[in-house]
Motif scaffolding. Sequence first.
Motif, PDB file in Angstrom:
ATOM      1  N   GLU A  84     140.830 102.664 -32.131  1.00  0.00           N
ATOM      2  CA  GLU A  84     140.905 103.811 -31.225  1.00  0.00           C
ATOM      3  C   GLU A  84     142.284 104.454 -31.191  1.00  0.00           C
ATOM      4  OE1 GLU A  84     142.409 100.310 -28.923  1.00  0.00           O
ATOM      5  OE2 GLU A  84     140.836 100.683 -30.424  1.00  0.00           O
ATOM      6  N   LEU A  85     143.288 103.763 -31.748  1.00  0.00           N
ATOM      7  CA  LEU A  85     144.649 104.299 -31.772  1.00  0.00           C
ATOM      8  C   LEU A  85     145.033 104.833 -33.146  1.00  0.00           C
ATOM      9  CD1 LEU A  85     146.546 101.620 -29.630  1.00  0.00           C
ATOM     10  CD2 LEU A  85     145.498 103.762 -28.892  1.00  0.00           C
ATOM     11  N   ARG A  86     144.095 104.857 -34.101  1.00  0.00           N
ATOM     12  CA  ARG A  86     144.381 105.404 -35.428  1.00  0.00           C
ATOM     13  C   ARG A  86     144.542 106.916 -35.361  1.00  0.00           C
ATOM     14  NH1 ARG A  86     142.529 103.486 -40.413  1.00  0.00           N
ATOM     15  NH2 ARG A  86     143.226 105.559 -41.113  1.00  0.00           N
ATOM     16  N   ILE A  87     145.529 107.424 -36.078  1.00  0.00           N
ATOM     17  CA  ILE A  87     145.657 108.868 -36.242  1.00  0.00           C
ATOM     18  C   ILE A  87     144.429 109.376 -37.002  1.00  0.00           C
ATOM     19  CG2 ILE A  87     146.866 110.516 -37.749  1.00  0.00           C
ATOM     20  CD1 ILE A  87     149.464 109.569 -36.650  1.00  0.00           C
ATOM     21  N   PRO A  88     143.846 110.513 -36.612  1.00  0.00           N
ATOM     22  CA  PRO A  88     142.674 111.035 -37.325  1.00  0.00           C
ATOM     23  C   PRO A  88     142.957 111.176 -38.814  1.00  0.00           C
ATOM     24  CG  PRO A  88     143.017 112.246 -35.289  1.00  0.00           C
ATOM     25  CD  PRO A  88     144.207 111.346 -35.455  1.00  0.00           C
ATOM     26  N   SER A  89     142.054 110.672 -39.652  1.00  0.00           N
ATOM     27  CA  SER A  89     142.292 110.672 -41.090  1.00  0.00           C
ATOM     28  C   SER A  89     140.984 110.724 -41.858  1.00  0.00           C
ATOM     29  CB  SER A  89     143.090 109.425 -41.495  1.00  0.00           C
ATOM     30  OG  SER A  89     142.356 108.252 -41.198  1.00  0.00           O
ATOM     31  N   VAL A  90     141.088 111.098 -43.124  1.00  0.00           N
ATOM     32  CA  VAL A  90     139.950 111.030 -44.046  1.00  0.00           C
ATOM     33  C   VAL A  90     140.413 110.286 -45.294  1.00  0.00           C
ATOM     34  CG1 VAL A  90     138.758 113.092 -43.238  1.00  0.00           C
ATOM     35  CG2 VAL A  90     140.530 113.307 -44.983  1.00  0.00           C
ATOM     36  N   VAL A  91     139.529 109.457 -45.849  1.00  0.00           N
ATOM     37  CA  VAL A  91     139.865 108.620 -47.000  1.00  0.00           C
ATOM     38  C   VAL A  91     139.193 109.175 -48.251  1.00  0.00           C
ATOM     39  CG1 VAL A  91     139.717 106.300 -47.990  1.00  0.00           C
ATOM     40  CG2 VAL A  91     140.142 106.593 -45.538  1.00  0.00           C
ATOM     41  N   ASN A  92     139.970 109.231 -49.323  1.00  0.00           N
ATOM     42  CA  ASN A  92     139.482 109.687 -50.631  1.00  0.00           C
ATOM     43  C   ASN A  92     138.751 111.031 -50.552  1.00  0.00           C
ATOM     44  OD1 ASN A  92     140.515 107.307 -51.673  1.00  0.00           O
ATOM     45  ND2 ASN A  92     138.544 106.259 -51.698  1.00  0.00           N
ATOM     46  N   PRO A  93     139.364 112.031 -49.913  1.00  0.00           N
ATOM     47  CA  PRO A  93     138.686 113.322 -49.810  1.00  0.00           C
ATOM     48  C   PRO A  93     138.822 114.131 -51.093  1.00  0.00           C
ATOM     49  CG  PRO A  93     140.840 113.499 -48.820  1.00  0.00           C
ATOM     50  CD  PRO A  93     140.683 112.050 -49.262  1.00  0.00           C
ATOM     51  N   THR A  94     137.907 115.076 -51.278  1.00  0.00           N
ATOM     52  CA  THR A  94     138.103 116.097 -52.300  1.00  0.00           C
ATOM     53  C   THR A  94     139.149 117.075 -51.781  1.00  0.00           C
ATOM     54  OG1 THR A  94     136.410 117.540 -51.351  1.00  0.00           O
ATOM     55  CG2 THR A  94     135.677 115.904 -52.974  1.00  0.00           C
ATOM     56  N   VAL A  95     139.607 117.980 -52.641  1.00  0.00           N
ATOM     57  CA  VAL A  95     140.561 118.985 -52.201  1.00  0.00           C
ATOM     58  C   VAL A  95     139.956 119.815 -51.068  1.00  0.00           C
ATOM     59  CG1 VAL A  95     141.807 121.072 -52.861  1.00  0.00           C
ATOM     60  CG2 VAL A  95     141.763 119.101 -54.409  1.00  0.00           C
ATOM     61  N   GLU A  96     138.694 120.164 -51.198  1.00  0.00           N
ATOM     62  CA  GLU A  96     138.034 120.961 -50.153  1.00  0.00           C
ATOM     63  C   GLU A  96     137.972 120.200 -48.841  1.00  0.00           C
ATOM     64  OE1 GLU A  96     133.802 123.330 -49.333  1.00  0.00           O
ATOM     65  OE2 GLU A  96     134.092 122.165 -51.174  1.00  0.00           O
TER      66      GLU A  96
END
Length: 506
Positions: free
Chosen positions: A328-340
């Motif tokens: 719950e304290l993680r900064i919002p993130s996305v893993v292995n995203p495409t450029v889009e």
Amino acid sequence: MELSRVVDTSTAVAATRSRKAKTAELRSLLDAAAAEEIPTVVAWLSGVIPQGRLGIGWRSLSALAPSPASEASLTVDAVDEAFTGLAGAHGPGSVTLRQQLLGDLFGAATESEQGFLRRLMTGELRQGALAGVMVDAIASASGQPLDLVRRAHMLTGSLPETASLAVHGGADALADVGLRVGRAVAPMLATPAESLADAVTTLGPDLVVDFKLDGARVQVHRRDDDVSVYTRSLRDITSAVPDLVAVVRELPCRTVILDGETLSLDADGRPRPFQDTMSRFGSAGDLDGDPSGLLRPFFFDCLHLDGVDLIDRPLRERLDALTSLAPELRIPSVVNPTVEQAEQHLDAALAAGHEGVMVKSLDGPYAAGRRGRAWQKVKPVHTFDLVVLGAEWGSGRRTGFLSNLHLGARDPDGGPPIMVGKTFKGLTDKLLQWQTDEFPRHESHRDSYTVYLHPRIVVEIELDGVQRSSRYPGGVALRFARVVRYRPDKTAGEADSIETIRGLLP
């Protein structure tokens, strides 16, 4: 060792761009210093006073008017003793005591020594003795392996302590330095990306993209119920942030070291201005039950968890540890995203009121104290045309050149330009020479530090944003301003207005 030797080295280091030459000058000085003097000399030439805050401001120093000594007599020990006296002056009579100590110190200093002391005491000692150069010099002077010295500096966060270990303890002492809960670690830094697409392509496919929050960098250490909180500069602010301490004490662990950001949010969950977060560092205990003033922590790295050091593990393992501890304290993130997908995440960060995003390789270790390509930051850049109101004479390598620019925005009501900040960044040697030749032709008046100009010259400035400020009459100040180019095609009447600048405020 005489202070004059330190001053001469500072001048020589400032006069060259060569890293090799800087290192040689610093090594020569450290070779000549007594072992007990080395930590102090290293601190000074890194722009740091070991005693911390001395209770002396620019106003007190500018009011000093003792004639410089004709011959050098001050020693490193004598100056260090004077700094200790200034730092310890408190309570009734402290103002008089500080004035006496300052008068005695500057009265015994030559003209060049006075200049050095003023710059050191006001944080203006810019000479190019950066941490990396000083680490090289410490390794060379002590005869210890560079990798050992560099790692000790990363894990202690202190050049003086690293120098002392290298000189007094040698390789064994340096090798024994490890990650220690309760001792701040120099933070890993990011480099600016050419673009989001470039960062994703370069670091991919195994990467994570985090929100880049407009908050204050914090490093949190916990051992049982003992919690310590440090700033980006490794200053201990634990007593000022009880709300952060309370959150970390509730985590299901015994020992942990976390890296992240803290900021205060408004009622809608949007970040409050950066200054609001910074002002809380001095008033965390006076909230009167107002939850909107609380500092909220958001973490993006875990360097240690329950007896296991993770600093040398890949980021993916460190993030797994962080997620297992405090999702719950993680900064919002996305893993292995495409450029889009990364661009959508950037848009979401900006829409939420944050600065941009950080793109990080999941394979990289934590490079404490270093600015590496494994972390790249992406955030919008703003440019404005502003009026040059004056320029300060440079120091070090820029001695003899007009350097630090005073910048003003156009008053839409027709008054004189309104000052919004200063910058010396982005100035090439060619621009420095041009300014020094051109500005006196537009001079209105001057003092010993600054040439003030009639409002005629327009310069294009790149900046990361603005913040509220009581320092300047317009109520705003530029953040990370850099010179792009001069605009001879524009008049002061065509410069951007103060209202346009204020429009960047959250």
